[in-house]
Design a protein around this motif. Structure first.
Motif, PDB file in Angstrom:
ATOM      1  N   UNK A  63       0.837  -1.205   0.000  1.00 55.59           N
ATOM      2  CA  UNK A  63       0.000   0.000   0.000  1.00 55.59           C
ATOM      3  C   UNK A  63       0.871   1.255   0.000  1.00 55.59           C
ATOM      4  N   UNK A  64       1.903   1.262   0.809  1.00 57.69           N
ATOM      5  CA  UNK A  64       2.738   2.462   0.927  1.00 57.69           C
ATOM      6  C   UNK A  64       3.624   2.681  -0.293  1.00 57.69           C
ATOM      7  N   UNK A  65       4.120   1.602  -0.895  1.00 54.20           N
ATOM      8  CA  UNK A  65       5.094   1.756  -1.978  1.00 54.20           C
ATOM      9  C   UNK A  65       4.481   1.677  -3.372  1.00 54.20           C
ATOM     10  N   UNK A  66       3.410   0.912  -3.508  1.00 56.48           N
ATOM     11  CA  UNK A  66       2.857   0.703  -4.845  1.00 56.48           C
ATOM     12  C   UNK A  66       1.527   1.425  -5.063  1.00 56.48           C
ATOM     13  N   UNK A  67       0.816   1.712  -3.988  1.00 56.09           N
ATOM     14  CA  UNK A  67      -0.527   2.276  -4.131  1.00 56.09           C
ATOM     15  C   UNK A  67      -0.608   3.719  -3.671  1.00 56.09           C
ATOM     16  N   UNK A  68       0.523   4.366  -3.543  1.00 54.05           N
ATOM     17  CA  UNK A  68       0.611   5.821  -3.357  1.00 54.05           C
ATOM     18  C   UNK A  68      -0.120   6.333  -2.121  1.00 54.05           C
ATOM     19  N   UNK A  69       0.462   6.071  -0.980  1.00 52.35           N
ATOM     20  CA  UNK A  69      -0.100   6.643   0.235  1.00 52.35           C
ATOM     21  C   UNK A  69      -0.221   5.629   1.342  1.00 52.35           C
ATOM     22  N   UNK A  70      -0.676   6.103   2.500  1.00 58.51           N
ATOM     23  CA  UNK A  70      -0.868   5.192   3.613  1.00 58.51           C
ATOM     24  C   UNK A  70      -2.211   4.469   3.490  1.00 58.51           C
ATOM     25  N   UNK A  71      -2.478   3.609   4.451  1.00 63.92           N
ATOM     26  CA  UNK A  71      -3.685   2.786   4.410  1.00 63.92           C
ATOM     27  C   UNK A  71      -4.932   3.650   4.381  1.00 63.92           C
ATOM     28  N   UNK A  72      -5.003   4.695   5.203  1.00 63.18           N
ATOM     29  CA  UNK A  72      -6.175   5.567   5.291  1.00 63.18           C
ATOM     30  C   UNK A  72      -6.443   6.234   3.946  1.00 63.18           C
ATOM     31  N   UNK A  73      -5.392   6.724   3.294  1.00 65.14           N
ATOM     32  CA  UNK A  73      -5.560   7.367   1.992  1.00 65.14           C
ATOM     33  C   UNK A  73      -5.996   6.365   0.924  1.00 65.14           C
ATOM     34  N   UNK A  74      -5.428   5.171   0.979  1.00 67.09           N
ATOM     35  CA  UNK A  74      -5.779   4.139   0.001  1.00 67.09           C
ATOM     36  C   UNK A  74      -7.263   3.778   0.094  1.00 67.09           C
ATOM     37  N   UNK A  75      -7.759   3.549   1.290  1.00 64.19           N
ATOM     38  CA  UNK A  75      -9.164   3.175   1.461  1.00 64.19           C
ATOM     39  C   UNK A  75     -10.075   4.333   1.077  1.00 64.19           C
ATOM     40  N   UNK A  76      -9.702   5.544   1.439  1.00 65.45           N
ATOM     41  CA  UNK A  76     -10.540   6.692   1.091  1.00 65.45           C
ATOM     42  C   UNK A  76     -10.603   6.923  -0.414  1.00 65.45           C
ATOM     43  N   UNK A  77      -9.543   6.580  -1.130  1.00 65.67           N
ATOM     44  CA  UNK A  77      -9.606   6.685  -2.592  1.00 65.67           C
ATOM     45  C   UNK A  77     -10.646   5.720  -3.155  1.00 65.67           C
ATOM     46  N   UNK A  78     -10.714   4.520  -2.599  1.00 67.04           N
ATOM     47  CA  UNK A  78     -11.729   3.562  -3.050  1.00 67.04           C
ATOM     48  C   UNK A  78     -13.136   4.090  -2.746  1.00 67.04           C
ATOM     49  N   UNK A  79     -13.275   4.708  -1.584  1.00 67.94           N
ATOM     50  CA  UNK A  79     -14.584   5.241  -1.191  1.00 67.94           C
ATOM     51  C   UNK A  79     -15.001   6.403  -2.077  1.00 67.94           C
ATOM     52  N   UNK A  80     -14.053   7.261  -2.408  1.00 69.18           N
ATOM     53  CA  UNK A  80     -14.364   8.402  -3.276  1.00 69.18           C
ATOM     54  C   UNK A  80     -14.800   7.909  -4.648  1.00 69.18           C
ATOM     55  N   UNK A  81     -14.121   6.907  -5.187  1.00 72.36           N
ATOM     56  CA  UNK A  81     -14.495   6.377  -6.503  1.00 72.36           C
ATOM     57  C   UNK A  81     -15.904   5.795  -6.479  1.00 72.36           C
ATOM     58  N   UNK A  82     -16.236   5.092  -5.394  1.00 71.32           N
ATOM     59  CA  UNK A  82     -17.585   4.539  -5.280  1.00 71.32           C
ATOM     60  C   UNK A  82     -18.618   5.656  -5.161  1.00 71.32           C
ATOM     61  N   UNK A  83     -18.314   6.688  -4.383  1.00 71.35           N
ATOM     62  CA  UNK A  83     -19.234   7.819  -4.230  1.00 71.35           C
ATOM     63  C   UNK A  83     -19.371   8.580  -5.537  1.00 71.35           C
ATOM     64  N   UNK A  84     -18.271   8.721  -6.266  1.00 74.94           N
ATOM     65  CA  UNK A  84     -18.312   9.422  -7.551  1.00 74.94           C
ATOM     66  C   UNK A  84     -19.254   8.717  -8.529  1.00 74.94           C
TER      67      UNK A  84
END
Length: 406
Positions: free
Chosen positions: A328-349
């Motif tokens: 998550x930190x090295x390949x998915x650009x950010x910490x765990x909290x940011x990674x999960x929130x990106x998934x949530x934003x995409x679903x909300x979008x």
């Protein structure tokens, strides 16, 4: 000084009530007891000043001078409060070391405190005659530096705690100790004003005004501390339940903890993969973890779990937590909290762009796993460059324009 006496008396009464409430509050109990002691000392300080300014008397002079030394305790108590809050442990005898600064200034003033009654009355008469009180910047400046050091040390602890929390929890925003920042900034501002007044003597800033600001600060602390949520003080490797006390937060977080927790528990356990036996070194292993995480997010939508932790995600993925965290930190650009929130934003979008979805924006945010309106709005705007409402309106206009063109 009559009006200031009323202000100080109100502040003292507020401090007494707040200290009693904090002492008995079960959430963050150890830290709140430290805060209760701190607020109680401020209440005593304000009460003595209220009496002294209302009716100055020689009998109150020693008490007035003694509470004037309390600020040497406030910085260290702030640090001890932060440490207890982030570590959930009671104070020990070794913590007495943090009271050394106060003990030193009390010893420095010992000559005044052991004066007999006649000497105290003589000094009081001099003060009434207009003689300046024997106060020196040599004491005031070290007081500011000493207290500021403790405040900075407390803020460093908060920063480390937040950094660790963002690596482990998707609801880290609810427990990120934002009220600590407000408490620290308020103290620094008050001390800056006081130090400036001691050195420069600004006409419209005087001693009572500074403690009037302290009285207002007590009200701020009361509001912030009584609305705080339960703080996570240790990160367990895995979590199967949500702390029932950790359900309050900013902006009306609303989710059913029991129902949300079952999202993960109901997911079938994947076959355990021995990553150490994966051929080709680290690259295939990391790619496999990344693919598994994408699968969990796309098919099982684990991001909808409001209190999702990295331990839970690692368990469902079948890979060790340290490896999931690394990916998550090295390949998915950010910490765990940011990674999960990106998934949530995409679903909300996707929901906001759907003209057939008539739900309120906040309902969509909660359904996608967010726990507060402020966090959702900030994450959405950071990722897509516009607010959720603006995004929905723009898509509605675009669809209407396409329909009319057709």
């Amino acid at each position: 000084m009559g009006s200031w006496s009323i202000v100080f008396a109100i502040g003292a009464a507020q401090a007494a009530l707040l200290a009693a409430a904090l002492w008995r509050r079960p959430i963050n109990a150890e830290a709140n007891r430290v805060l209760a002691v701190w607020i109680a000392l401020i209440g005593i300080d304000l009460a003595v000043k209220a009496m002294y300014f209302n009716a100055p008397a020689a009998g109150l002079l020693k008490a007035f001078r003694f509470v004037g030394l309390f600020p040497f305790l406030y910085g260290s108590l702030f640090y001890l409060y932060v440490r207890a809050l982030t570590q959930a442990r009671a104070l020990g005898w070794r913590d007495g070391l943090h009271l050394v600064g106060f003990a030193i200034v009390v010893v420095m003033h010992a000559g005044f405190f052991i004066q007999d009654r006649a000497q105290t009355q003589a000094l009081f008469a001099q003060l009434l005659a207009g003689t300046a009180e024997p106060q020196s910047p040599r004491l005031d400046i070290p007081l500011f530096a000493y207290s500021l050091t403790y405040v900075i040390a407390g803020l460093v602890r908060v920063r480390r705690y937040r950094r660790a929390l963002l690596q482990r929890r998707s609801d880290a925003d609810r427990m990120s100790l934002h009220w600590i920042d407000a408490m620290a900034v308020s103290q620094i501002v008050i001390w800056c004003i006081a130090t400036t007044q001691w050195l420069v003597r600004i006409p419209w800033i005087d001693y009572p005004l500074i403690y009037g600001a302290v009285s207002a600060w007590v009200f701020v602390v009361g509001y912030l501390s009584l609305n705080q949520v339960a703080v996570v003080t240790e990160a367990a490797p895995e979590s199967k339940s949500v702390d029932p006390d950790d359900t309050s937060g900013d902006d009306e977080p609303r989710f059913d903890d029991i129902e949300a927790a079952t999202i993960i528990e109901a997911t079938p356990e994947p076959t355990r993969i021995d990553i150490d036996q994966a051929p080709g070194g680290d690259a295939p292993r990391i790619a496999a973890v990344e693919a598994r995480l994408s699968q969990l997010m796309a098919q099982q939508q684990l991001y909808r779990e409001p209190a999702l932790t990295i331990g839970q995600l690692a368990k469902r993925s079948g890979y060790p937590e340290y490896l999931v965290s690394t990916v998550i930190n090295r390949r998915l650009e950010g910490n765990f909290w940011e990674y999960i929130n990106r998934q949530r934003v995409e679903a909300a979008r996707a929901c906001l762009a759907d003209a057939g979805d008539a739900r309120a924006i906040l309902d969509i945010a909660y359904a996608c796993g967010f726990t507060s309106k402020s966090t959702f709005n900030a994450a959405f705007k950071r990722q897509l460059g516009e607010t959720p409402s603006a995004y929905r309106k723009r898509h509605a206009r675009d669809e209407a324009s396409d329909s009319s063109d057709a």
